[in-house]
Design an enzyme around this catalytic site. Structure first.
Site, short mmCIF file in Angstrom:
data_model
loop_
_atom_site.label_atom_id
_atom_site.label_comp_id
_atom_site.label_asym_id
_atom_site.label_seq_id
_atom_site.Cartn_x
_atom_site.Cartn_y
_atom_site.Cartn_z
N GLY A 74 0.82 -1.21 0.00
CA GLY A 74 0.00 0.00 0.00
C GLY A 74 0.86 1.26 0.00
N ALA A 102 7.91 -5.57 -1.96
CA ALA A 102 8.24 -4.48 -1.04
C ALA A 102 8.21 -5.02 0.39
CB ALA A 102 7.24 -3.35 -1.18
N LYS A 144 -0.94 -17.69 -10.46
CA LYS A 144 -0.08 -17.28 -9.35
C LYS A 144 -0.39 -18.13 -8.11
CE LYS A 144 2.67 -14.02 -7.27
NZ LYS A 144 2.10 -13.21 -6.21
N ASN A 202 2.21 -20.44 -6.10
CA ASN A 202 2.40 -20.28 -4.66
C ASN A 202 2.09 -21.59 -3.90
OD1 ASN A 202 1.29 -16.80 -4.45
ND2 ASN A 202 3.28 -17.66 -4.91
P1 NAD Z 1 1.27 -5.69 5.09
O1 NAD Z 1 0.95 -6.55 6.27
O2 NAD Z 1 2.63 -5.10 4.97
O3 NAD Z 1 0.22 -4.48 5.02
C1 NAD Z 1 -1.13 -4.62 5.30
C2 NAD Z 1 -1.55 -3.39 6.09
O4 NAD Z 1 -2.96 -3.36 6.24
C3 NAD Z 1 -0.96 -3.34 7.52
O5 NAD Z 1 -0.31 -2.10 7.71
C4 NAD Z 1 -2.20 -3.45 8.41
O6 NAD Z 1 -2.07 -2.74 9.63
C5 NAD Z 1 -3.25 -2.80 7.50
N1 NAD Z 1 -4.62 -3.11 7.89
C6 NAD Z 1 -5.19 -4.33 8.12
N2 NAD Z 1 -6.48 -4.17 8.50
C7 NAD Z 1 -6.71 -2.83 8.51
C8 NAD Z 1 -7.86 -2.03 8.84
N3 NAD Z 1 -9.01 -2.58 9.25
N4 NAD Z 1 -7.75 -0.69 8.74
C9 NAD Z 1 -6.59 -0.09 8.35
N5 NAD Z 1 -5.47 -0.79 8.04
C10 NAD Z 1 -5.55 -2.14 8.12
O7 NAD Z 1 0.90 -6.55 3.80
P2 NAD Z 1 1.55 -6.45 2.33
O8 NAD Z 1 2.83 -7.21 2.31
O9 NAD Z 1 1.54 -5.06 1.87
O10 NAD Z 1 0.50 -7.32 1.51
C11 NAD Z 1 -0.79 -6.85 1.16
C12 NAD Z 1 -1.35 -7.79 0.10
O11 NAD Z 1 -0.56 -7.68 -1.08
C13 NAD Z 1 -1.26 -9.28 0.51
O12 NAD Z 1 -2.38 -9.98 0.04
C14 NAD Z 1 -0.01 -9.78 -0.18
O13 NAD Z 1 -0.02 -11.17 -0.45
C15 NAD Z 1 -0.05 -8.96 -1.47
N6 NAD Z 1 1.28 -8.77 -2.08
C16 NAD Z 1 2.30 -8.25 -1.35
C17 NAD Z 1 3.55 -8.07 -1.95
C18 NAD Z 1 4.71 -7.49 -1.18
O14 NAD Z 1 5.83 -7.44 -1.72
N7 NAD Z 1 4.56 -7.04 0.05
C19 NAD Z 1 3.73 -8.43 -3.31
C20 NAD Z 1 2.64 -8.95 -4.03
C21 NAD Z 1 1.41 -9.11 -3.40
O1 KPL Z 2 5.33 -15.37 -5.06
C1 KPL Z 2 6.18 -16.02 -4.46
C2 KPL Z 2 6.14 -15.95 -2.98
O2 KPL Z 2 7.15 -16.18 -2.32
O3 KPL Z 2 5.04 -15.65 -2.45
C3 KPL Z 2 7.15 -16.88 -5.22
C4 KPL Z 2 8.51 -16.25 -5.22
C5 KPL Z 2 6.68 -17.02 -6.66
C6 KPL Z 2 7.21 -18.25 -4.65
O4 KPL Z 2 5.97 -18.88 -4.70
#
Ligand code: NAD
Ligand code: KPL
Length: 305
Positions: free
Chosen positions: A14, A131, A184, A188
């Site tokens: 986010g 991230a 995906k 996973n």
């Molecule tokens: P994260 O835990 O870093 O962030 C989620 C945020 O949502 C937290 O700050 C939490 O406090 C907030 N939150 C939860 N409930 C809330 C509410 N009711 N009100 C306000 N804030 C609230 O998670 P993330 O790593 O950013 O992942 C988010 C989604 O994106 C997941 O489904 C993840 O699988 C997907 N995703 C993440 C990445 C990555 O690199 N981080 C990459 C691809 C996909």
């Molecule tokens: O998306 C991934 C994860 O770690 O969540 C990869 C790197 C594709 C492994 O499933």
């Protein structure tokens, strides 16, 4: 006047989106849980994006869930297990023509969110960007990638995709977003649980090729059966390619378990097993994998849903 990007979930993904949109001069508002989080954010003086080793602070506007102003465009960046509840809290603030962009990995949470806001357009996203947070209100852009966006009930792309272009967020409108999300999910399911059970990096699965191949065969059967043959194509080859390309990395599920964080199991392997049951498919290795993972999570004192 551009529409404001409200960002629900000021976590890794986010804030990565918020920082880039704000940097391009677009109006952005972070939605934080409560007054205490808002005060902590304001005391920090803004959000820090670390990219190519360079840190840049931006004083992006923020508010709480209970701020009364209306929302027209909402980027939902909570974890899959939090998304529906968080959106339900905001439902009274959504305008009649509101659009939601759902960044959750896996499947199941998107339908749960859509059920909370039947009047809104829900756009699903699948991202390969990476991230992580290395401190409060600090996000590190760790992996450049791509985000596909699509709408299962309305194939026309929204004009605000231009905002993403201006912000340097690589993206593409996808006519088959469900296929992308299923593909995906299958990747996973074939990789992440095994890295947890064998306590290894992705590359460690090269020692477990038979187990991976058996899972890919069962996942392929599931994808075919639920109308996603394109997502099943050459699945095993792609899984092997990803294992090799990310050999030095720990999977996101492995990182969650190591850090004692709740996993998104219900929206990945759990979702796959639920759909298999609905189709009365016999996929013994997939179900056994789910059982082994649930047992491990319970032993570690982590939620298994
Ligand atoms: P994260 O835990 O870093 O962030 C989620 C945020 O949502 C937290 O700050 C939490 O406090 C907030 N939150 C939860 N409930 C809330 C509410 N009711 N009100 C306000 N804030 C609230 O998670 P993330 O790593 O950013 O992942 C988010 C989604 O994106 C997941 O489904 C993840 O699988 C997907 N995703 C993440 C990445 C990555 O690199 N981080 C990459 C691809 C996909
Ligand atoms: O998306 C991934 C994860 O770690 O969540 C990869 C790197 C594709 C492994 O499933």
């Amino acid at each position: 006047m551009s529409t404001t990007w409200h960002v629900l979930g000021a976590g890794s993904l986010g804030t990565l989106w918020a920082a880039r949109l704000a940097r391009a001069g677009l109006p952005v508002r972070l939605i934080l849980r409560d007054q205490a989080r808002l005060q902590a954010y304001q005391a920090a003086g803004g959000l820090t994006l670390v990219e190519h080793g360079q840190a840049c602070v931006q004083a992006i506007a923020a508010e709480t869930l209970d701020t009364p102003t209306p929302i027209k465009r909402l980027l939902v960046a909570c974890k899959a297990y939090d998304a529906a509840q968080a959106v339900a809290h905001l439902a009274p603030r959504l305008s009649a023509d509101a659009e939601l962009i759902l960044l959750q990995n896996g499947l199941g949470s998107q339908d749960a969110v859509a059920a909370q806001v039947p009047q809104a357009r829900c756009i699903f996203a699948s991202s390969t960007e990476g991230a992580f947070r290395d401190g409060d209100w600090r996000v590190v852009f760790a992996g450049h990638g791509y985000t596909w966006l699509g709408d299962v009930s309305h194939p026309v792309a929204p004009p605000w995709l231009d905002d993403l272009t201006h912000s340097g967020i690589p993206h593409e409108w996808s006519a088959d977003i469900l296929t992308r999300l299923w593909r995906k999910l299958a990747l996973n399911c074939a990789i992440n649980p095994l890295t947890v059970l064998h306590d290894c990096r992705n590359g460690g699965l090269q020692q477990h090729q038979c187990e991976v191949a058996t899972l890919c065969a069962e996942l392929g059967e599931l994808l075919e059966c639920c109308g996603q043959p394109a997502a099943a194509q050459d699945l095993q080859q792609e899984v092997e390619r990803v294992i090799q390309a990310t050999a030095a990395n720990y999977s996101s599920m492995h990182q969650d378990v190591t850090s004692q964080r709740r996993t998104e199991i219900s929206y990945l392997l759990g979702y796959a097993c639920k759909v298999a049951t609905r189709h009365q498919l016999t996929l013994p290795h997939l179900f056994q994998l789910q059982q082994r993972l649930i047992e491990l999570l319970q032993q570690r004192g982590l939620p298994s849903d």
